[in-house]
Design an enzyme around this catalytic site. Structure first.
Site, PDB file in Angstrom:
ATOM      1  N   ASP A 128       0.864  -1.163   0.000  1.00 26.04           N
ATOM      2  CA  ASP A 128       0.000   0.000   0.000  1.00 26.04           C
ATOM      3  C   ASP A 128       0.915   1.232   0.000  1.00 26.04           C
ATOM      4  O   ASP A 128       2.106   1.124   0.327  1.00 26.04           O
ATOM      5  CB  ASP A 128      -0.879  -0.020   1.252  1.00 26.04           C
TER       6      ASP A 128
ATOM      7  N   ASP B 271      -0.137   5.184   0.805  1.00 26.36           N
ATOM      8  CA  ASP B 271      -0.392   6.202   1.819  1.00 26.36           C
ATOM      9  C   ASP B 271      -0.498   5.573   3.204  1.00 26.36           C
ATOM     10  O   ASP B 271      -1.341   4.700   3.433  1.00 26.36           O
ATOM     11  CB  ASP B 271      -1.681   6.954   1.491  1.00 26.36           C
TER      12      ASP B 271
END
Length: 227
Positions: free
Chosen positions: A19, A21
């Site tokens: 991922d 952010d």
């Protein structure tokens, strides 16, 4: 019922799906600023934004506004976020992880983000993040996290089995997506209380993780001492 966590130590993987952010970069200040501004413009109580971290913007908007307002509201939050990169930074351990995993074979890792393609490009550019060759965004799938589609696509673009991938996430919805895709999971507590993170292993951030590639396989060690 979610599967029981399996320790990561002693296991190896074909690839790691990150991922972005909250995992590789800290964009939380700009996310909060942008969505609070958006909520004010849209007449939405900002408290209703709680619990949506890691969910693509369209999914958030669809949950908060009537259907006839969704498209314009999605365009507006995109506009706000694209115009604000202040304070975004690379998180500890990110550069070391990406360097190791891309040194011998670019197919060892990918980024799988809930950002749209334009927003991902802006944040990668703002942080000078050395992004791997494969970056999957919300623009690439019809159903974003917590659905498994983004991680399934990330594995497919790398040419590996999702069950042979490790996902690194900071959000419950992202971990749900990873489990649904059949991936192993490593959670970082940069944005979420550890009690809310169901994963095979949980660390503070990637500064407590070491990746190594042996014979084309990725091994991970967690709980290491920071340099």
């Amino acid at each position: 019922m979610p599967p029981s966590p399996r320790p990561l130590e002693g296991r190896d993987f074909a690839a790691v799906l990150f991922d972005m952010d909250g995992t590789l970069i800290d964009s939380i200040p700009v996310v909060i600023r942008s969505w609070v501004q958006w909520a004010g413009e849209m007449g939405v109580d900002p408290r209703r934004l709680a619990g949506f971290h890691g969910v693509p913007a369209r999914g958030v908007v669809e949950a908060l506004l009537p259907a006839e307002r969704v498209d314009a509201a999605v365009d507006r939050i995109e506009e706000i976020e694209l115009g604000d990169t202040g304070g975004i930074r690379v998180l500890p351990g990110t550069l070391e992880a990406l360097e190791v995993l891309t040194a011998t074979d670019p197919q060892h890792c990918a980024i799988v983000t809930s950002c749209t393609e334009p927003l991902a490009a802006v944040r990668i550019g703002a942080t000078r993040l050395p992004a791997p060759a494969v970056v999957v965004t919300a623009s690439d799938v019809e159903r974003g996290k917590p659905h498994p589609d983004p991680y399934l696509l990330g594995a497919r673009r790398l040419g590996v089995d999702p069950a042979d991938c490790l996902v690194v996430e900071d959000a419950p919805g992202g971990l749900e997506a990873a489990r649904a895709a059949g991936c192993a999971t490593l959670a970082v507590t940069t944005t979420t209380d550890p009690a809310d993170l169901l994963a095979d292993a949980v660390v503070t951030d990637l500064g407590e993780v070491r990746f190594a590639v042996h014979d084309g396989r990725v091994r991970v060690t967690t709980g290491v001492t920071r340099p």
